[in-house]
Every structure is written in C-alpha cells, then in structure tokens.
Design a protein around this motif. Structure first.
Motif, PDB file in Angstrom:
ATOM      1  N   LEU A 272       0.834  -1.205   0.000  1.00 47.75           N
ATOM      2  CA  LEU A 272       0.000   0.000   0.000  1.00 47.75           C
ATOM      3  C   LEU A 272       0.865   1.251   0.000  1.00 47.75           C
ATOM      4  CD1 LEU A 272      -2.734   1.473   0.292  1.00 47.75           C
ATOM      5  CD2 LEU A 272      -2.519   1.180   2.771  1.00 47.75           C
ATOM      6  N   VAL A 273       1.882   1.271   0.857  1.00 49.24           N
ATOM      7  CA  VAL A 273       2.772   2.435   0.949  1.00 49.24           C
ATOM      8  C   VAL A 273       3.567   2.612  -0.345  1.00 49.24           C
ATOM      9  CG1 VAL A 273       4.841   3.334   2.094  1.00 49.24           C
ATOM     10  CG2 VAL A 273       2.958   2.430   3.458  1.00 49.24           C
ATOM     11  N   VAL A 274       4.089   1.510  -0.881  1.00 48.18           N
ATOM     12  CA  VAL A 274       4.901   1.587  -2.106  1.00 48.18           C
ATOM     13  C   VAL A 274       4.059   2.085  -3.275  1.00 48.18           C
ATOM     14  CG1 VAL A 274       6.160   0.234  -3.823  1.00 48.18           C
ATOM     15  CG2 VAL A 274       6.554  -0.165  -1.386  1.00 48.18           C
ATOM     16  N   LEU A 275       2.877   1.496  -3.469  1.00 43.57           N
ATOM     17  CA  LEU A 275       2.032   1.855  -4.603  1.00 43.57           C
ATOM     18  C   LEU A 275       1.541   3.299  -4.498  1.00 43.57           C
ATOM     19  CD1 LEU A 275       0.519   1.068  -7.179  1.00 43.57           C
ATOM     20  CD2 LEU A 275      -1.339   0.207  -5.742  1.00 43.57           C
ATOM     21  N   VAL A 276       0.905   3.641  -3.380  1.00 44.79           N
ATOM     22  CA  VAL A 276       0.349   4.986  -3.218  1.00 44.79           C
ATOM     23  C   VAL A 276       1.468   6.017  -3.086  1.00 44.79           C
ATOM     24  CG1 VAL A 276      -1.194   6.438  -1.843  1.00 44.79           C
ATOM     25  CG2 VAL A 276      -1.697   4.015  -2.130  1.00 44.79           C
ATOM     26  N   GLY A 277       2.590   5.629  -2.483  1.00 44.59           N
ATOM     27  CA  GLY A 277       3.725   6.545  -2.359  1.00 44.59           C
ATOM     28  C   GLY A 277       4.286   6.950  -3.712  1.00 44.59           C
ATOM     29  N   PHE A 278       4.472   5.963  -4.598  1.00 41.24           N
ATOM     30  CA  PHE A 278       4.985   6.275  -5.940  1.00 41.24           C
ATOM     31  C   PHE A 278       3.960   7.075  -6.751  1.00 41.24           C
ATOM     32  CE2 PHE A 278       8.295   2.891  -5.540  1.00 41.24           C
ATOM     33  CZ  PHE A 278       9.368   3.677  -5.927  1.00 41.24           C
ATOM     34  N   LEU A 279       2.678   6.726  -6.633  1.00 43.77           N
ATOM     35  CA  LEU A 279       1.639   7.487  -7.330  1.00 43.77           C
ATOM     36  C   LEU A 279       1.593   8.931  -6.834  1.00 43.77           C
ATOM     37  CD1 LEU A 279      -1.302   4.895  -7.473  1.00 43.77           C
ATOM     38  CD2 LEU A 279       0.126   5.684  -9.373  1.00 43.77           C
ATOM     39  N   SER A 280       1.796   9.116  -5.534  1.00 50.68           N
ATOM     40  CA  SER A 280       1.820  10.468  -4.965  1.00 50.68           C
ATOM     41  C   SER A 280       3.005  11.262  -5.499  1.00 50.68           C
ATOM     42  CB  SER A 280       1.887  10.393  -3.438  1.00 50.68           C
ATOM     43  OG  SER A 280       0.764   9.721  -2.913  1.00 50.68           O
ATOM     44  N   LEU A 281       4.140  10.589  -5.625  1.00 49.44           N
ATOM     45  CA  LEU A 281       5.343  11.241  -6.144  1.00 49.44           C
ATOM     46  C   LEU A 281       5.131  11.728  -7.574  1.00 49.44           C
ATOM     47  CD1 LEU A 281       8.174  11.784  -4.940  1.00 49.44           C
ATOM     48  CD2 LEU A 281       8.953   9.687  -6.035  1.00 49.44           C
ATOM     49  N   VAL A 282       4.400  10.933  -8.354  1.00 46.81           N
ATOM     50  CA  VAL A 282       4.095  11.300  -9.737  1.00 46.81           C
ATOM     51  C   VAL A 282       3.011  12.380  -9.796  1.00 46.81           C
ATOM     52  CG1 VAL A 282       3.172  10.453 -11.928  1.00 46.81           C
ATOM     53  CG2 VAL A 282       4.786   9.043 -10.634  1.00 46.81           C
ATOM     54  N   ALA A 283       2.017  12.268  -8.906  1.00 43.09           N
ATOM     55  CA  ALA A 283       0.871  13.168  -8.955  1.00 43.09           C
ATOM     56  C   ALA A 283       1.193  14.578  -8.464  1.00 43.09           C
ATOM     57  CB  ALA A 283      -0.279  12.593  -8.131  1.00 43.09           C
ATOM     58  N   LEU A 284       2.138  14.720  -7.557  1.00 40.91           N
ATOM     59  CA  LEU A 284       2.443  16.034  -6.974  1.00 40.91           C
ATOM     60  C   LEU A 284       2.761  17.105  -8.019  1.00 40.91           C
ATOM     61  CD1 LEU A 284       4.370  15.146  -3.703  1.00 40.91           C
ATOM     62  CD2 LEU A 284       2.515  16.804  -3.870  1.00 40.91           C
ATOM     63  N   PRO A 285       3.755  16.885  -8.897  1.00 37.61           N
ATOM     64  CA  PRO A 285       4.054  17.936  -9.884  1.00 37.61           C
ATOM     65  C   PRO A 285       2.914  18.154 -10.880  1.00 37.61           C
ATOM     66  CG  PRO A 285       5.334  15.956 -10.331  1.00 37.61           C
ATOM     67  CD  PRO A 285       4.696  15.751  -9.000  1.00 37.61           C
ATOM     68  N   ILE A 286       2.163  17.088 -11.216  1.00 34.73           N
ATOM     69  CA  ILE A 286       1.051  17.227 -12.165  1.00 34.73           C
ATOM     70  C   ILE A 286      -0.056  18.074 -11.558  1.00 34.73           C
ATOM     71  CG2 ILE A 286      -0.737  15.969 -13.427  1.00 34.73           C
ATOM     72  CD1 ILE A 286       1.198  13.593 -13.576  1.00 34.73           C
ATOM     73  N   LEU A 287      -0.445  17.751 -10.328  1.00 33.38           N
ATOM     74  CA  LEU A 287      -1.512  18.491  -9.647  1.00 33.38           C
ATOM     75  C   LEU A 287      -1.148  19.962  -9.480  1.00 33.38           C
ATOM     76  CD1 LEU A 287      -4.163  18.590  -7.934  1.00 33.38           C
ATOM     77  CD2 LEU A 287      -2.732  18.051  -5.953  1.00 33.38           C
ATOM     78  N   ASN A 288       0.065  20.216  -9.039  1.00 35.50           N
ATOM     79  CA  ASN A 288       0.458  21.592  -8.755  1.00 35.50           C
ATOM     80  C   ASN A 288       0.741  22.387 -10.020  1.00 35.50           C
ATOM     81  OD1 ASN A 288       0.839  21.981  -5.615  1.00 35.50           O
ATOM     82  ND2 ASN A 288       1.501  19.908  -6.084  1.00 35.50           N
ATOM     83  N   LYS A 289       1.078  21.697 -11.103  1.00 35.76           N
ATOM     84  CA  LYS A 289       1.246  22.379 -12.389  1.00 35.76           C
ATOM     85  C   LYS A 289      -0.103  22.888 -12.876  1.00 35.76           C
ATOM     86  CE  LYS A 289       3.093  21.780 -17.042  1.00 35.76           C
ATOM     87  NZ  LYS A 289       3.721  20.827 -18.011  1.00 35.76           N
ATOM     88  N   LYS A 290      -1.136  22.051 -12.711  1.00 36.59           N
ATOM     89  CA  LYS A 290      -2.492  22.436 -13.135  1.00 36.59           C
ATOM     90  C   LYS A 290      -3.011  23.592 -12.283  1.00 36.59           C
ATOM     91  CE  LYS A 290      -3.993  17.999 -15.041  1.00 36.59           C
ATOM     92  NZ  LYS A 290      -4.951  16.866 -14.882  1.00 36.59           N
TER      93      LYS A 290
END
Length: 340
Positions: free
Chosen positions: A314-332
C-alpha cells in the motif's frame, strides 16, 4: 564531512541488514515440514479480505494528513488536503529506505509545493510524532492492563524470571563490578552533560526537547483540539481494524478477538520502529505475540508476513503514485490562475 547521500545509503544498509539478520534468525531452524506449513497457510489465505484492510490503511493515512493540517492552521497556513496527503505518503515511502527520513521528506515536499517555511513544518511534525508516541504508550498501558493474565504471565516468565536467575547466579564480585560500572557510567554522563552543555549537539538536543514540549502544549491551545484528538483516536482505530480484519484471512486466526489484535498492534508497532518498514522485526514480533494466544509458530509467522506485505505494498504503490501526482496536480493549479 561525509556527504548526506552517502550517510543515508550507509543507514539504509545497516538497518536493512538488521532486518535481513532478524529474518535469518527466525527462519534458520525451521524444518522442511514447517516451511511447507507456512507455504500452505499462505496459499490458503483469503486475500480478498485484505481489501477492507487496505481501505482502512488508506483512511488512516488520509486522517493523518487532515490532522497534520490542524497543526498548521494556528501558524497561519492551510495547505490543500491532497498535497498534504501526497506528502505524507511520499514520507512513508522514504521511511522504507531509511527510518525517520520520511519526516524530513514530507516537510520538504510541503514546503516546496505550499510555500510554507520548512522550520515551521518541522515543529508541527515533532508535535505530531510526540502525540503518536503518547498514543503508543497509552496503547501499551491499555493492552497490558486489560490482559494482565496473558501479557503479565509472559513478562513474568520470559523477562523477569530470566533476569532474576542471572542476578541470583551472579557472585559477589560480578555484582560489585556491575555496580561500579553503573556508577562510572552515570558519572561519565553527568560530566559529558556539564562539559559539552554549550556544544552544538547539546543545544540541538535541548531545542528539540523544547520543541516537542511546546508542540504538545500547543495542542491544548488549538481551536479544533477535540477534532485533533478524535482524528488521533480514529487513526489508531484504523490500525487496530487492519489487524482484526487480517485475522480472518487465515482460518487458524479467524477466532481471535480484539484483545489479540491489541497485542499484535502494540508489539507490531514496536517492530515497525526497529527496521525500515519493520522488515524482519515486525514478522518475528507478531509471531511471538500470537504465540501467547495459542497460535502455532508457523501460522503466526505467516500472518505477520501477510499483514506486513499488505501494508508495505500500500505504501509503495500509493507513495509512488503520490510522487508522480504532486508535480502534475500543482502544475495544473498554478496554470489555472495564469489562464484566468
């Protein structure tokens, strides 16, 4: 001075090595029959029941993010809940590599994306960890007091009696040497505290201790302090639910109740602190806890691995997705005001 990256690599190797050593110590004397029993237990496990356990894990992480926001509000900052949640998950991911690295990581991420001073975030993180430690101590007290017959007997037979026997078998010379060593250690500690009272390390430690106390006391001054307390209770309630639901994954543990879940949560939480992500330590300690409730060695060890793998994936999957999502979300988010 040693580069920071090299220090982190060395820490990871040391702590990961401890985890691997613990796994070897626990499994080195297993017979082929016991290995077959562990494999059979893992094959027969009902992994569909891991889904509600995963949901409870996600809820606990989300609550941790919203609780962290409550600590930032008195400082005049209100970051987005998604950014805070992503920072928490990336922090957990970093903790799998090096214990306590995640706290620094999540503060750095939120400082970067929400423009909050890092030193203020570190203060809130210290307060949060202090509260978690208090919750763990409370959990230990409640678990022992409500199960004094089971855990009290374990402490008496496996901890107190072996120490008492060693003291009883020690001769006068050994006791004298031990006493002298304790006195020397105390005197040396007092001298070091006096000698280096103004050193950078001593000042840092004092500042850290002061920050922890101020952080704990500041909770009483929060506008939403009851919400903070409620969310803290719910977080640990989610942890307890994960263990309790996990019991139903194996037929041999499905009869266990909340009392056993409390003991597993208490002892397993200690294992999570010892090594990165609890590898090695968590499985061994959970097996030892379940042994007190009549669960066979191989079943307890298999259960420890099931719960650990579910939590870690759970930590590995959601952690990596969060790492990817952070710059995308904040760019938008940054692009939206620009277009308007």
């Amino acid at each position: 001075m040693m580069p920071k990256t090299l220090k982190n690599v060395i820490k990871f190797i040391c702590f990961f090595g401890i985890g691997v050593l613990l796994i070897w110590l626990v499994t080195k004397d297993l017979t082929p029959e016991q290995w077959d029993q562990i494999s059979a237990a893992l094959r027969k496990a009902n992994y569909w029941l891991a889904i509600p356990a995963v949901i409870m894990g996600l809820v606990s992480h989300w609550l941790r993010a919203t609780r962290w926001k409550l600590l930032m509000k008195p400082l005049g900052h209100q970051p987005s809940t998604l950014n805070t949640f992503f920072a928490v998950m990336v922090g957990y991911l970093a903790n799998l590599a090096v214990p306590r690295l995640g706290e620094v990581t999540r503060c750095g991420i939120l400082a970067q994306y929400e423009k909050i001073p890092a030193d203020k975030l570190v203060g809130t993180m210290i307060a949060e960890r202090a509260v978690d430690m208090l919750c763990l101590l409370l959990l230990i007290a409640v678990t022992i007091l409500t199960q004094i017959d089971v855990l009290g007997a374990y402490v008496h037979h496996d901890i107190y009696l072996p120490i008492a026997r060693k003291i009883a078998n020690a001769n006068g010379t050994q006791l004298l040497l031990l006493t002298a060593a304790l006195i020397v250690a105390i005197l040396a500690l007092l001298w070091l505290l006096r000698r280096f009272a103004r050193s950078k390390a001593a000042i840092t430690i004092k500042a850290l201790a002061k920050g922890v106390m101020e952080g704990i006391l500041s909770i009483g001054k929060m506008e939403n302090k009851w919400s903070f307390i409620l969310q803290s209770v719910l977080i640990w309630g989610c942890y307890l639910s994960q263990v309790y639901i996990g019991f139903y994954c194996l037929q041999e543990t499905s009869h266990l109740g909340i009392s056993a879940a409390l003991a597993v949560l208490m002892i397993g939480s200690i294992g999570m602190i010892v090594t990165p992500g609890g590898i090695g330590a968590y499985q061994a300690l959970v097996q030892k806890a379940l042994e007190l409730y009549g669960i066979a060695y191989v079943i307890g060890y298999a259960f420890g691995w099931i719960i650990w793998v579910v939590q870690t994936l759970l930590v590995v999957l959601v952690g990596f997705l969060s790492l990817v999502a952070l710059p995308i979300l904040n760019k938008k988010q940054s692009a939206a005001p620009a277009r308007s």
